[in-house]
Design an enzyme around this catalytic site. Sequence first.
Site, PDB file in Angstrom:
ATOM      1  N   TYR A 324       0.846  -1.083   0.041  1.00 50.86           N
ATOM      2  CA  TYR A 324      -0.013  -0.048  -0.058  1.00 50.86           C
ATOM      3  C   TYR A 324       0.792   1.214   0.078  1.00 50.86           C
ATOM      4  O   TYR A 324       0.817   1.984   0.794  1.00 50.86           O
ATOM      5  CB  TYR A 324      -0.929   0.154   1.371  1.00 50.86           C
ATOM      6  N   CYS A 419      -4.225   4.379  10.053  1.00 49.54           N
ATOM      7  CA  CYS A 419      -5.138   5.640  10.290  1.00 49.54           C
ATOM      8  C   CYS A 419      -6.404   5.094  11.258  1.00 49.54           C
ATOM      9  O   CYS A 419      -7.451   5.860  11.241  1.00 49.54           O
ATOM     10  CB  CYS A 419      -5.378   6.206   8.926  1.00 49.54           C
TER      11      CYS A 419
HETATM   12  C1  SAM Z   1      -3.030   5.139   3.573  1.00 49.58           C
HETATM   13  S1  SAM Z   1      -2.678   4.861   2.050  1.00 49.58           S
HETATM   14  C2  SAM Z   1      -0.697   4.684   2.073  1.00 49.58           C
HETATM   15  C3  SAM Z   1      -0.057   5.496   1.238  1.00 49.58           C
HETATM   16  C4  SAM Z   1       1.469   5.610   1.519  1.00 49.58           C
HETATM   17  N1  SAM Z   1       2.072   4.610   2.300  1.00 49.58           N
HETATM   18  C5  SAM Z   1       1.725   7.014   2.131  1.00 49.58           C
HETATM   19  O1  SAM Z   1       2.084   6.763   3.049  1.00 49.58           O
HETATM   20  O2  SAM Z   1       1.622   7.888   1.321  1.00 49.58           O
HETATM   21  C6  SAM Z   1      -3.193   3.583   1.420  1.00 49.58           C
HETATM   22  C7  SAM Z   1      -2.825   3.238  -0.109  1.00 49.58           C
HETATM   23  O3  SAM Z   1      -3.437   1.860  -0.210  1.00 49.58           O
HETATM   24  C8  SAM Z   1      -3.982   1.687  -1.767  1.00 49.58           C
HETATM   25  N2  SAM Z   1      -4.581   0.656  -1.906  1.00 49.58           N
HETATM   26  C9  SAM Z   1      -5.952   0.571  -1.502  1.00 49.58           C
HETATM   27  N3  SAM Z   1      -6.292  -0.632  -1.836  1.00 49.58           N
HETATM   28  C10 SAM Z   1      -5.359  -1.370  -2.151  1.00 49.58           C
HETATM   29  C11 SAM Z   1      -5.047  -2.526  -2.677  1.00 49.58           C
HETATM   30  N4  SAM Z   1      -6.177  -3.707  -2.598  1.00 49.58           N
HETATM   31  N5  SAM Z   1      -4.021  -3.186  -2.976  1.00 49.58           N
HETATM   32  C12 SAM Z   1      -2.920  -2.194  -3.191  1.00 49.58           C
HETATM   33  N6  SAM Z   1      -2.966  -0.979  -2.666  1.00 49.58           N
HETATM   34  C13 SAM Z   1      -4.225  -0.532  -2.175  1.00 49.58           C
HETATM   35  C14 SAM Z   1      -4.415   3.448  -1.864  1.00 49.58           C
HETATM   36  O4  SAM Z   1      -4.693   3.764  -3.127  1.00 49.58           O
HETATM   37  C15 SAM Z   1      -3.292   4.384  -1.041  1.00 49.58           C
HETATM   38  O5  SAM Z   1      -2.637   4.899  -1.918  1.00 49.58           O
END
Ligand code: SAM
Length: 462
Positions: A324, A419
């Site tokens: 993620y 979060c």
């Molecule tokens: C809380 S954010 C974290 C982003 C990064 N670590 C940061 O601090 O900027 C969660 C991320 O998970 C991605 N995401 C959501 N569902 C996902 C999935 N099934 N597989 C991979 N990534 C996913 C979202 O697009 C988002 O960018």
Amino acid sequence: MELEIDRLAYGGSGLGRTVDGLVIFVEDALPGQRVVAQIRKVKKHFAYARLTEVLRQSPQACEPRCAHFGSCGGCRLQHLDYAAQIAAKSEQVRDILERIGGFDDPPVEPAIPSPALYGYRNKMEYSFGDVRWLEPDEMEEPQSVPDRDFALGLHPRGRWNRIIHLRECHLPSPRSVEIMKLVQESTGKSGLNPYTTKTNTGYWRFLVVREGVRTGQWLVDLITSDEPKARGEVDALARRIKAVFPEVTAITHTTSRSKAAVATGDEVRVLVGPGYIEEEIGGLRFRISPRAFFQTNTAGAERLYREARALAGLGGDELVYDVYCGTGTIALLMAAQAGRVVGFELEPSAVADARANAELNGLENAEFVQGDAAKMLREGPVWGEPDVIVLDPPRAGLLPDVRRLVPGLGASRIVYVSCNPTTLAADLSEICMNGYRLRIVKPLDMFPHTPHVECVSLLTRR
Ligand SMILES: C[S@@+](CC[C@H](N)C(=O)[O-])C[C@H]1O[C@@H](n2cnc3c(N)ncnc32)[C@H](O)[C@@H]1O
């Protein structure tokens, strides 16, 4: 009924108990208050109540800064002293890990405060609506309020079909509100209506304003329905924004055919600049596209990532998975201290940003893969056996498949950034049942005056 409020529950309500021990969540009540509360809903083990009168004020109460406080759903804890907000958030994380995670005396540290208490949000998502929420002073003479069928601002708490026509907001820097006001004025005169989900008609949907706090760059994304004939209106608005605010370096126009009330779209037109802005964190530069996730508190994010990197305990040779990974922030901040980092992310524009960010910072030991985390972890060995796994999922936490797969990858350390303490607790619990020990949980306040709390945790292999 009369109640003593003894603490602040996760979600922001005050918590009191009846003489026979029933827990009552009282909206807007503060720890230390004695209140009169009106019961609204009774469940088996608790009840929800509305605050009707404060009989004794809390020593931790303070004067809220915003004129919209009380109506707006944006920040509900402005009337609680900041030190008390921080103490409550640490206590909530500990309580949730005990109750939901089943941890006995979890290793929760005191919450780290946000570096800034106001003006900390680098991104605001303002909504358009055709039913303007009238505030108490406007209710006195509702007929004198102009344009009651046009509003741009934020939702009142719990009212997703109403919009407060915002006059002030202290979460972003003042420039964000100035840009929003210019858009309020221009779109209000445009003759085009706000979009409404009632009939799925209307044009204006959302306004997203993003600030590169360290770079001074600004991005404005105008999100509308897909109506080619109205594009001229958006182009003229973009020119006006650029003329009044030359610091706006990127303006995009996103059109959406979706019926859902979410600030995303099907097509992005770049009207001004490169279509993205840059931000600096921890000495690295990051490109951020309108659709990509980026932590909303820049200085807070820097602290969060520093803590995450310290917990990863890198020695220089490790293979790190950043699951993620968004625009690659954590992966790239760890790359200089690791052998190799691999980031996994679903959103294609975030992956494109992450790859561009690796290049921008001259980091050659980072690669980014686009796709669903669960699907990619099933293919884990393709990228090598990780020594450290970083998890930073959305609020819903890990999907069951990811929870199951992560312990099997054999990393010696797992750093979990979250979060949402409730999903964190459930995920940590399952990972611990499969060969890991919870070492530390550090809550960080990235969202002062709101009930949200961020945590970074470390698990090590038994
Ligand atoms: C809380 S954010 C974290 C982003 C990064 N670590 C940061 O601090 O900027 C969660 C991320 O998970 C991605 N995401 C959501 N569902 C996902 C999935 N099934 N597989 C991979 N990534 C996913 C979202 O697009 C988002 O960018």
